[in-house]
Design an enzyme around this catalytic site. Structure first.
Site, short mmCIF file in Angstrom:
data_model
loop_
_atom_site.label_atom_id
_atom_site.label_comp_id
_atom_site.label_asym_id
_atom_site.label_seq_id
_atom_site.Cartn_x
_atom_site.Cartn_y
_atom_site.Cartn_z
N PRO A 216 0.82 -1.22 0.00
CA PRO A 216 0.00 0.00 0.00
C PRO A 216 0.86 1.28 0.00
CG PRO A 216 -0.91 -1.60 1.53
CD PRO A 216 0.37 -2.19 1.02
N GLN B 237 -14.43 4.97 -30.87
CA GLN B 237 -14.97 6.11 -31.61
C GLN B 237 -15.48 5.69 -32.98
OE1 GLN B 237 -15.34 9.00 -30.22
NE2 GLN B 237 -16.10 10.13 -31.98
N GLU C 172 3.54 -2.93 -13.62
CA GLU C 172 4.96 -3.25 -13.91
C GLU C 172 5.75 -1.97 -14.24
OE1 GLU C 172 5.92 -6.95 -15.61
OE2 GLU C 172 3.99 -7.81 -15.04
C1 LIG Z 1 -4.46 -4.75 -11.79
C2 LIG Z 1 -3.11 -4.60 -11.15
C3 LIG Z 1 -2.24 -5.67 -11.12
C4 LIG Z 1 -0.99 -5.55 -10.49
N1 LIG Z 1 -0.17 -6.66 -10.39
C5 LIG Z 1 0.95 -6.57 -9.60
C6 LIG Z 1 1.73 -7.75 -9.31
O1 LIG Z 1 1.43 -8.86 -9.77
N2 LIG Z 1 2.79 -7.62 -8.47
C7 LIG Z 1 3.14 -6.43 -7.91
O2 LIG Z 1 4.12 -6.41 -7.16
N3 LIG Z 1 2.45 -5.29 -8.20
C8 LIG Z 1 1.36 -5.34 -9.01
N4 LIG Z 1 0.62 -4.20 -9.27
C9 LIG Z 1 1.04 -2.92 -8.71
C10 LIG Z 1 1.51 -1.91 -9.77
O3 LIG Z 1 2.75 -2.31 -10.29
C11 LIG Z 1 1.51 -0.53 -9.13
O4 LIG Z 1 0.16 -0.15 -8.94
C12 LIG Z 1 2.26 0.49 -9.96
O5 LIG Z 1 3.63 0.21 -9.98
C13 LIG Z 1 2.05 1.95 -9.46
O6 LIG Z 1 2.19 2.04 -8.08
P1 LIG Z 1 1.05 2.79 -7.21
O7 LIG Z 1 -0.24 2.17 -7.61
O8 LIG Z 1 1.41 2.74 -5.79
O9 LIG Z 1 1.05 4.27 -7.74
P2 LIG Z 1 1.95 5.49 -7.18
O10 LIG Z 1 3.37 5.06 -7.04
O11 LIG Z 1 1.28 6.08 -5.98
O12 LIG Z 1 1.85 6.50 -8.39
C14 LIG Z 1 0.75 7.40 -8.62
C15 LIG Z 1 1.13 8.31 -9.79
O13 LIG Z 1 2.28 9.10 -9.43
C16 LIG Z 1 3.30 8.91 -10.38
N5 LIG Z 1 4.62 8.97 -9.73
C17 LIG Z 1 5.02 8.33 -8.60
N6 LIG Z 1 6.30 8.61 -8.34
C18 LIG Z 1 6.72 9.48 -9.30
C19 LIG Z 1 7.94 10.16 -9.57
N7 LIG Z 1 9.02 10.00 -8.81
N8 LIG Z 1 7.99 10.97 -10.65
C20 LIG Z 1 6.92 11.11 -11.46
N9 LIG Z 1 5.74 10.50 -11.26
C21 LIG Z 1 5.64 9.69 -10.20
C22 LIG Z 1 3.04 7.54 -11.00
O14 LIG Z 1 3.65 7.40 -12.27
C23 LIG Z 1 1.53 7.54 -11.06
O15 LIG Z 1 1.09 8.23 -12.19
C24 LIG Z 1 -0.61 -4.30 -9.93
C25 LIG Z 1 -1.49 -3.22 -10.00
C26 LIG Z 1 -2.74 -3.35 -10.58
C27 LIG Z 1 -3.67 -2.18 -10.57
#
Ligand SMILES: Cc1cc2nc3c(=O)[nH]c(=O)nc-3n(C[C@H](O)[C@H](O)[C@H](O)COP(=O)(O)OP(=O)(O)OC[C@H]3O[C@@H](n4cnc5c(N)ncnc54)[C@H](O)[C@@H]3O)c2cc1C
Length: 383
Positions: free
Chosen positions: A128, A340, A367
């Site tokens: 989280p 579209q 990823e």
């Molecule tokens: C359906 C689904 C399947 C998944 N499967 C897996 C899995 O099998 N294993 C696993 O480990 N994870 C998995 N994930 C997790 C996924 O890899 C993460 O959700 C993703 O890496 C983004 O992390 P976050 O959701 O915490 O977003 P955040 O890190 O909170 O990012 C929110 C936004 O801020 C931007 N951001 C954050 N930091 C920066 C920065 N330094 N500079 C510029 N922009 C930034 C991001 O690009 C994004 O647009 C899955 C997620 C989903 C939704």
């Protein structure tokens, strides 16, 4: 440089295509509507050897190259994004790190069952509070005698609950680097059914709705000491290297989604009539299709090139990042244009393109978001 596929690859593609058309496509809409994991399809893919494509024959796999694997994910994703990601997470995120970093005992124990599809694999890095900032993770693993004791949780894990084998990244202590204390991160192989390892929330998603996305919970979960994967303290590098390969799989998923949406649109516009003509006869339609096809072809070249780089180069981070970034953005653009060009019908769930548009969005996020891919690419330019 050879742009044509050889006979072996063409044969493999035809096999994947037939399977996708006959076994996956008929179920795709129902899988999406009911949000059910397509277990029967996975069992059939196991029989065909689709779950062990790049695994060497000595470990029970097909012994094929990354390009063959990419074509499998691509063809499945043309008709069902859910099925594509199940294969990608299993192969790139679970099999690949065991193949690359596992001891001979670990390979003997896990690879034959994963390659045959008797077991399904998953990868748990995200928490989280630790998404893009993957080093922010809190899950801990402490050595107690002959066992590691895991405490913490992971979220959004693809193939969660359905998978039997999980690669888990956890903090094993602290290390001093240039006078500063840093987390020491290691990776582990954790089996479903281990006491203390349970599943929490099942996510309800916008797209890839048949893919099983779960929270993993570890409460004093004891695993054998030997389930450490790779050297202690190298878990972060292992995770990053694993994601380089995973990104090629997701790029292939995105490519397939874009190709599927383009194919559906080409047939639709040739049938649909307005103003006494097919909408294919309007120049706007023709130009939209031309742009979509050109971008799909460019994405395909980047994705195949990244697959070739994985086969031949030690590092392929940039190739993988470019392929994933571009293919994901093309998938989003092409599926949106496909909706579209279908007009009101494109917004109706009976037509496949709205599902493809919903499925495409996740390829820009998981990823490593598109922003992360841009960081990887610019980082290599500016170093
Ligand atoms: C359906 C689904 C399947 C998944 N499967 C897996 C899995 O099998 N294993 C696993 O480990 N994870 C998995 N994930 C997790 C996924 O890899 C993460 O959700 C993703 O890496 C983004 O992390 P976050 O959701 O915490 O977003 P955040 O890190 O909170 O990012 C929110 C936004 O801020 C931007 N951001 C954050 N930091 C920066 C920065 N330094 N500079 C510029 N922009 C930034 C991001 O690009 C994004 O647009 C899955 C997620 C989903 C939704």
């Amino acid at each position: 440089m050879d742009f044509a596929l050889d006979k072996k690859h063409e044969m493999a593609r035809n096999l994947f295509k037939d399977f996708a058309e006959n076994e996956v496509k008929p179920l795709a809409q129902e899988v999406d509507e009911t949000e059910t994991f397509p277990r029967e399809t996975v069992d059939k893919m196991a029989k065909y050897g689709f779950l062990g494509i790049p695994v060497p024959k000595e470990y029970g796999g097909q012994g094929c190259d990354p390009l063959t694997y990419v074509m499998c994910v691509e063809e499945l994703s043309k008709v069902c994004g859910t099925t594509g990601v199940i294969v990608s997470a299993h192969t790139s995120l679970c099999i690949d790190p065991i193949l690359t970093y596992g001891t001979e005992e670990q390979k003997q124990k896990y690879l034959p069952k994963l390659a045959s599809g008797e077991w399904l694999g998953a990868f748990g890095l995200t928490e989280p509070g630790a998404g893009t900032d993957a080093q922010g993770q809190q899950t801990k693993a402490v050595l107690d005698g002959d066992e590691w004791v895991l405490n913490g949780s992971k979220c959004f894990i693809t193939n969660g609950k359905e998978a039997n084998v999980y690669i888990i990244i956890a903090v094993t202590g602290t290390v001093e680097k240039r006078g500063r204390k840093q987390k020491e991160i290691s990776s582990f192989i954790v089996e479903k059914g281990t006491p203390g390892f349970t599943f929490g929330t099942k996510e309800k998603k916008m797209g890839i709705r048949g893919s099983s996305t779960y929270e993993l919970i570890f409460q004093d979960c004891r695993i054998p000491k030997d389930n450490l994967l790779g050297p202690k303290g190298k878990g972060f590098n292992i995770a990053m290297h694993t994601l380089d390969g995973g990104r090629i799989g997701i790029a292939a998923q995105a490519l397939g989604l874009a190709e599927g949406a383009l194919e559906a649109t080409v047939s639709y516009v040739k049938e649909r009539k307005q103003f006494g003509r097919t909408i294919a006869q309007f120049q706007n339609t023709q130009f939209q299709l031309a742009d979509m096809a050109t971008k799909v072809e460019a994405a395909k070249n980047l994705v195949y090139r990244a697959a070739m780089a994985k086969a031949t180069q030690k590092s392929y981070s940039v190739e993988a990042a470019m392929a994933k970034l571009y293919a994901a953005e093309v998938a989003m653009e092409v599926t949106t244009k496909a909706v579209q060009l279908h007009g009101g019908y494109g917004y109706i769930r009976e037509y496949d393109v709205e599902r493809m548009m919903r499925d495409a969005k996740i390829t820009e996020i998981y990823e490593g978001t598109s922003e992360v891919q841009r960081m990887v690419i610019s980082g290599s330019l500016l170093k």
